[in-house]
Design an enzyme around this catalytic site. Structure first.
Site, PDB file in Angstrom:
ATOM      1  N   ARG A 122      -6.651   3.599  11.536  1.00  0.00           N
ATOM      2  CA  ARG A 122      -6.189   2.230  11.706  1.00  0.00           C
ATOM      3  C   ARG A 122      -7.055   1.468  12.691  1.00  0.00           C
ATOM      4  O   ARG A 122      -6.802   0.298  12.958  1.00  0.00           O
ATOM      5  CB  ARG A 122      -4.769   2.281  12.247  1.00  0.00           C
ATOM      6  CG  ARG A 122      -3.780   1.334  11.640  1.00  0.00           C
ATOM      7  CD  ARG A 122      -2.448   1.606  12.301  1.00  0.00           C
ATOM      8  NE  ARG A 122      -1.392   0.754  11.857  1.00  0.00           N
ATOM      9  CZ  ARG A 122      -0.601   0.997  10.831  1.00  0.00           C
ATOM     10  NH1 ARG A 122      -0.773   2.073  10.102  1.00  0.00           N
ATOM     11  NH2 ARG A 122       0.370   0.159  10.544  1.00  0.00           N
ATOM     12  N   ARG A 162       1.891  -6.807  14.368  1.00  0.00           N
ATOM     13  CA  ARG A 162       1.219  -5.819  13.518  1.00  0.00           C
ATOM     14  C   ARG A 162       0.151  -6.473  12.653  1.00  0.00           C
ATOM     15  O   ARG A 162      -0.924  -5.908  12.443  1.00  0.00           O
ATOM     16  CB  ARG A 162       2.241  -5.067  12.660  1.00  0.00           C
ATOM     17  CG  ARG A 162       2.761  -3.847  13.392  1.00  0.00           C
ATOM     18  CD  ARG A 162       4.111  -3.330  12.952  1.00  0.00           C
ATOM     19  NE  ARG A 162       4.360  -3.246  11.546  1.00  0.00           N
ATOM     20  CZ  ARG A 162       5.511  -3.640  10.972  1.00  0.00           C
ATOM     21  NH1 ARG A 162       6.478  -4.157  11.702  1.00  0.00           N
ATOM     22  NH2 ARG A 162       5.683  -3.509   9.690  1.00  0.00           N
ATOM     23  N   LYS A 206       0.812  -1.216   0.000  1.00  0.00           N
ATOM     24  CA  LYS A 206       0.000   0.000   0.000  1.00  0.00           C
ATOM     25  C   LYS A 206       0.847   1.268   0.000  1.00  0.00           C
ATOM     26  O   LYS A 206       0.433   2.279  -0.550  1.00  0.00           O
ATOM     27  CB  LYS A 206      -1.016  -0.004   1.145  1.00  0.00           C
ATOM     28  CG  LYS A 206      -0.454   0.243   2.511  1.00  0.00           C
ATOM     29  CD  LYS A 206      -1.539   0.161   3.571  1.00  0.00           C
ATOM     30  CE  LYS A 206      -0.917  -0.016   4.949  1.00  0.00           C
ATOM     31  NZ  LYS A 206      -0.004   1.056   5.345  1.00  0.00           N
ATOM     32  N   ARG A 254      11.624  -7.088   2.599  1.00  0.00           N
ATOM     33  CA  ARG A 254      11.823  -5.679   2.962  1.00  0.00           C
ATOM     34  C   ARG A 254      12.763  -5.569   4.172  1.00  0.00           C
ATOM     35  O   ARG A 254      13.598  -4.670   4.235  1.00  0.00           O
ATOM     36  CB  ARG A 254      10.459  -5.041   3.287  1.00  0.00           C
ATOM     37  CG  ARG A 254      10.552  -3.589   3.697  1.00  0.00           C
ATOM     38  CD  ARG A 254       9.184  -2.960   3.851  1.00  0.00           C
ATOM     39  NE  ARG A 254       8.557  -3.278   5.122  1.00  0.00           N
ATOM     40  CZ  ARG A 254       7.289  -3.014   5.427  1.00  0.00           C
ATOM     41  NH1 ARG A 254       6.502  -2.475   4.532  1.00  0.00           N
ATOM     42  NH2 ARG A 254       6.810  -3.308   6.602  1.00  0.00           N
ATOM     43  N   ARG A 293      14.282  -1.987   8.500  1.00  0.00           N
ATOM     44  CA  ARG A 293      13.388  -1.200   9.362  1.00  0.00           C
ATOM     45  C   ARG A 293      13.382  -1.798  10.767  1.00  0.00           C
ATOM     46  O   ARG A 293      13.240  -3.007  10.920  1.00  0.00           O
ATOM     47  CB  ARG A 293      11.973  -1.242   8.789  1.00  0.00           C
ATOM     48  CG  ARG A 293      11.548   0.065   8.160  1.00  0.00           C
ATOM     49  CD  ARG A 293      10.202  -0.059   7.507  1.00  0.00           C
ATOM     50  NE  ARG A 293       9.112  -0.257   8.450  1.00  0.00           N
ATOM     51  CZ  ARG A 293       7.829  -0.171   8.110  1.00  0.00           C
ATOM     52  NH1 ARG A 293       7.502   0.129   6.871  1.00  0.00           N
ATOM     53  NH2 ARG A 293       6.889  -0.364   8.999  1.00  0.00           N
TER      54      ARG A 293
HETATM   55  P1  ADP Z   1       3.069  -1.160   8.587  1.00  0.00           P
HETATM   56  O1  ADP Z   1       1.911  -0.926   7.661  1.00  0.00           O
HETATM   57  O2  ADP Z   1       4.161  -1.964   7.950  1.00  0.00           O
HETATM   58  O3  ADP Z   1       2.693  -1.672   9.932  1.00  0.00           O
HETATM   59  P2  ADP Z   1       3.355   1.742   8.917  1.00  0.00           P
HETATM   60  O4  ADP Z   1       4.484   2.410   8.240  1.00  0.00           O
HETATM   61  O5  ADP Z   1       1.987   2.007   8.399  1.00  0.00           O
HETATM   62  O6  ADP Z   1       3.769   0.216   8.865  1.00  0.00           O
HETATM   63  O7  ADP Z   1       3.345   2.075  10.484  1.00  0.00           O
HETATM   64  C1  ADP Z   1       4.473   1.829  11.305  1.00  0.00           C
HETATM   65  C2  ADP Z   1       4.071   1.987  12.780  1.00  0.00           C
HETATM   66  O8  ADP Z   1       3.648   3.332  13.043  1.00  0.00           O
HETATM   67  C3  ADP Z   1       2.890   1.136  13.248  1.00  0.00           C
HETATM   68  O9  ADP Z   1       3.280  -0.186  13.580  1.00  0.00           O
HETATM   69  C4  ADP Z   1       2.402   1.919  14.469  1.00  0.00           C
HETATM   70  O10 ADP Z   1       3.244   1.714  15.579  1.00  0.00           O
HETATM   71  C5  ADP Z   1       2.597   3.357  14.016  1.00  0.00           C
HETATM   72  N1  ADP Z   1       1.363   3.879  13.370  1.00  0.00           N
HETATM   73  C6  ADP Z   1       1.218   4.193  12.065  1.00  0.00           C
HETATM   74  N2  ADP Z   1      -0.024   4.649  11.824  1.00  0.00           N
HETATM   75  C7  ADP Z   1      -0.684   4.603  13.008  1.00  0.00           C
HETATM   76  C8  ADP Z   1      -2.007   4.908  13.426  1.00  0.00           C
HETATM   77  N3  ADP Z   1      -2.928   5.366  12.564  1.00  0.00           N
HETATM   78  N4  ADP Z   1      -2.333   4.746  14.725  1.00  0.00           N
HETATM   79  C9  ADP Z   1      -1.438   4.309  15.594  1.00  0.00           C
HETATM   80  N5  ADP Z   1      -0.182   3.973  15.283  1.00  0.00           N
HETATM   81  C10 ADP Z   1       0.209   4.120  14.006  1.00  0.00           C
END
Ligand code: ADP
Length: 199
Positions: free
Chosen positions: A91, A147, A16, A130, A136
């Site tokens: 989320r 996650r 995404k 990745r 990361r």
């Molecule tokens: P992924 O989709 O691989 O989990 P993201 O880059 O979307 O990674 O997010 C990385 C981290 O940032 C998440 O695991 C969370 O800790 C935090 N995060 C991102 N977006 C949110 C959100 N909307 N609410 C709470 N935490 C978030």
């Protein structure tokens, strides 16, 4: 004046982030990615970065109020006035309510929600790759599994909310990058959303 307010939703490893950038580009709107914003703050060592590092490393969710504050701030920037593509927010169902209240207050609403469908085994394969390539700090096996669990438990249910408004386009996320982009563009155009002339 037509607006283009988009949200892309999919499990970790669904692609995404990559598709979000392509679609935002095609429709001429900025990407608002909470994950990218958190990672940039962690890298720069800001107060926000220090506050969220341990949480994101564990694969937990940053508190809703903290996350919403940064999204609100970003959506109030002039370049997001006519549209944006949200990646990573909302989320969970509580964040859907926060976003909805914010947009409704401005007389706005999301135009489409793109759901990227990818089987769990494919997701896991892509994240493992990745992890090797990008290193990361939240791509450890435990954080990834956590996650994905949170995705299934808290994020997938937001789709039901948006489905009831008829704005969800479910896209098969298996294929080449170009094929998937084309599927998304076609679905959005079918909703009457227009790509920018340059794209
Ligand atoms: P992924 O989709 O691989 O989990 P993201 O880059 O979307 O990674 O997010 C990385 C981290 O940032 C998440 O695991 C969370 O800790 C935090 N995060 C991102 N977006 C949110 C959100 N909307 N609410 C709470 N935490 C978030």
């Amino acid at each position: 004046m037509t607006s283009t307010r988009l949200l892309i939703v999919g499990p970790q490893g669904s692609g995404k982030g990559t598709q979000g950038i392509r679609i935002a580009d095609t429709f001429g709107v900025p990407v608002v990615s909470t994950g990218d914003i958190f990672r940039a703050n962690i890298k720069e060592g800001t107060d926000l970065g220090l506050q969220v590092k341990a949480i994101t490393d564990a694969g937990d969710l940053v508190p809703d109020e903290v996350t919403f504050a940064i999204v609100k701030d970003r959506l109030e920037q002039p370049d997001a006035a006519e549209g944006f593509l949200l990646d990573g927010f909302p989320r969970n169902v509580a964040q859907v309510a926060l976003l909805d209240e914010f947009l409704t207050g401005r007389g706005e609403a999301l135009d489409a929600v793109i759901e990227l469908n990818v089987p769990r085994e494919e997701s896991l394969k892509r994240i493992a790759l990745r992890a090797q390539e990008q290193g990361r700090s939240d791509d450890t096996e435990a954080a990834i599994a956590h996650r994905l669990d949170i995705y299934e438990r808290e994020t997938a249910p937001i789709l039901a909310v948006y489905r009831s408004s008829g704005i969800v386009d479910t896209i098969d996320g298996v294929g080449t990058l170009d094929e998937i982009t084309e599927r998304i563009v076609a679905a959005l155009e079918a909703r009457g959303l227009a790509r920018t002339a340059a794209a």
